[in-house]
Design an enzyme around this catalytic site. Structure first.
Site, short mmCIF file in Angstrom:
data_model
loop_
_atom_site.label_atom_id
_atom_site.label_comp_id
_atom_site.label_asym_id
_atom_site.label_seq_id
_atom_site.Cartn_x
_atom_site.Cartn_y
_atom_site.Cartn_z
CG ASP A 62 108.91 87.43 26.67
OD1 ASP A 62 109.14 87.93 25.56
OD2 ASP A 62 108.22 88.00 27.53
CG HIS A 67 106.71 85.99 23.08
ND1 HIS A 67 106.35 87.02 23.91
CD2 HIS A 67 105.95 84.93 23.44
CE1 HIS A 67 105.41 86.58 24.75
NE2 HIS A 67 105.17 85.32 24.49
#
Ligand SMILES: *[C@@H]1O[C@H](CO)[C@@H](O)[C@H](O)[C@H]1NC(C)=O
Ligand SMILES: *[C@@H]1O[C@H](CO)[C@@H](O)[C@H](O)[C@H]1NC(C)=O
Length: 415
Positions: free
Chosen positions: A237, A260
């Site tokens: 993430d 991310h």
């Protein structure tokens, strides 16, 4: 082995600790331990075998170190694995504490140890002033997250969505230093800095598989004067998520990917008020991340995100290298058009080069009701990875200007 001690006080202190412990278990490095009283977890009943539960040993060692009237060093010796359940190590302490994690702290897998009341946190430090955590090159914190990931609704959509623990939470800490530690496979977020002041994080390595759900690297919220330097973060993430209440955050020399990317936000969900000010990300490398330099806010929020600098960044095959999204909507139902938004202003993207994995390398999607302003792009060069199509930019409701060479060619200027 030769030890040099600069004061008789130290000799006295160490010998009183060593009296009931094996001297070889304590790697003494005179400089860092100078004038500190040493509290070794092995002297407080820790097994360090990776099977027996060492939570209690950690708790009582902390209690002893925290109540010492002189600077304390709590030692978790190298070469051993310590199985630890949910634990909160609280201050205020009588003096400063250096926590030397030189072995491996390991969480049990998802199972009966984790009760609902405590399963949002694995290891939590609360209300400590003057805590230094150092890993001496061998210290590892292993969240053992696999069973949590397998039970995540993001991996198996038939399962209900439930929270998993954050590996390390620092809550309401002041003058915190955290350096030279490896974090692996957190259950969810690896490190969360909440309500803290004067934090220095350096030389951390954070690693979890690209497919592990919600395993953010470093999360910062409601905290002031935070520095993050020389970190390497590979997760499933956000590399860093910078949320409401962050003031004066400086990130320098960071390598991210997979994951991310670096995100400010999301801000303003459920109509909330958010304030983020003075954030600088200087010198970063992002590889194969979903986003690069990103600001995301929900419609309907209030407050601001301002004085933000992303500079000296190299992107390698990043899906959205530069992105401001004021219509962020991570919800099962579509988000309706709303009248308010978190205002985004004074944002500089400078010296950003590399490759984009998607055609739109620059996206400035701002809100109709509260447009972005003072967005500056300076010396940006992003090309489309492995294609002969030129990268593009899109902008909505963004007042921006460029200086130096900016490629892809910016869309309508100053609208
Ligand atoms: C932001 O940084 C500027 C310049 O360093 C400083 O003057 C200002 O006080 C900071 N703002 C906040 C809210 O800390
Ligand atoms: C641009 O950023 C890269 C990557 O951080 C750095 O190596 C380079 O020196 C920077 N260029 C300038 C002119 O600052």
């Amino acid at each position: 082995m030769v030890f040099y001690f600069s004061s008789t006080l130290l000799l006295f202190t160490l010998s009183s600790v060593l009296a009931d412990e094996d001297i070889s278990a304590i790697p003494l490095r005179g400089r860092s331990l100078e004038s500190k009283k040493v509290f070794n977890v092995l002297g407080y009943g820790a097994h360090g075998d990776g099977h027996h539960d060492d939570t209690k040993a950690i708790t009582i060692t902390w209690a002893a170190a925290c109540s010492a009237s002189q600077p304390a060093a709590m030692l978790i010796p190298r070469g051993q694995r310590y199985l630890i359940n949910h634990v909160t190590l609280s201050g205020p302490c009588k003096s400063s504490i250096m926590l030397m994690i030189e072995g491996t702290l390991m969480a049990p897998p998802k199972g009966p140890h984790w009760i609902k009341k405590t399963n949002r946190h694995w290891i939590m430090f609360s209300d400590v002033n003057g805590l230094t955590i150092t890993g001496g090159g061998t210290g590892t914190i292993d969240g053992n997250g696999k069973t949590w990931w397998q039970n995540s609704c993001k991996i198996n959509s038939r399962l209900p969505c439930k929270q998993a623990p954050t590996a390390l939470t620092f809550y309401s800490c002041k003058n915190l230093k955290f350096e030279n530690v490896k974090l692996v496979n957190s259950q969810q977020i690896h490190i969360s800095i909440e309500d803290c002041r004067h934090v220095k994080i350096a030389r951390l390595s954070i690693t979890a598989p690209a497919t592990s759900p919600n395993t953010d690297g470093i999360h910062v919220t409601r905290s002031k004067h935070v520095q993050v330097t020389d970190c390497r973060i590979k997760t499933g993430d956000d590399c860093m998520s910078i949320e409401d209440g962050t003031k004066n955050l400086h990130v320098k020399n960071i390598v991210c990917g997979p994951g991310h990317g670096i995100s400010i936000g999301s801000l303003g969900d459920h109509g909330s008020r958010a304030h983020v000010v003075n954030v600088t990300v200087d010198t970063a490398w992002l590889y194969c991340t979903m986003n690069g330099a990103r600001i995301k806010t929900w419609q309907g929020g209030r407050g601001y995100a301002k004085n933000i600098v992303f500079k000296n960044i190299v992107m390698g095959n990043v899906r959205n290298p530069i992105i401001i999204d004021q219509n962020y909507c991570d919800s099962a139902t579509p988000c309706r058009e709303q009248k308010s938004a978190v205002e985004v202003s004074n944002v500089l993207f400078k010296n950003i080069t590399g490759t984009s994995a998607s055609k739109e390398a620059i996206k400035l999607r701002c809100s109709t009701s509260v447009p972005c302003y003072s967005i500056a792009l300076e010396n940006v060069k992003l090309t489309l990875k492995g294609g002969d199509v030129v990268a593009e930019s899109t902008c909505e409701n963004a007042k921006w200007r460029k200086s130096g060479a900016v490629s892809p060619q910016p869309c309508t200027l100053g609208n």
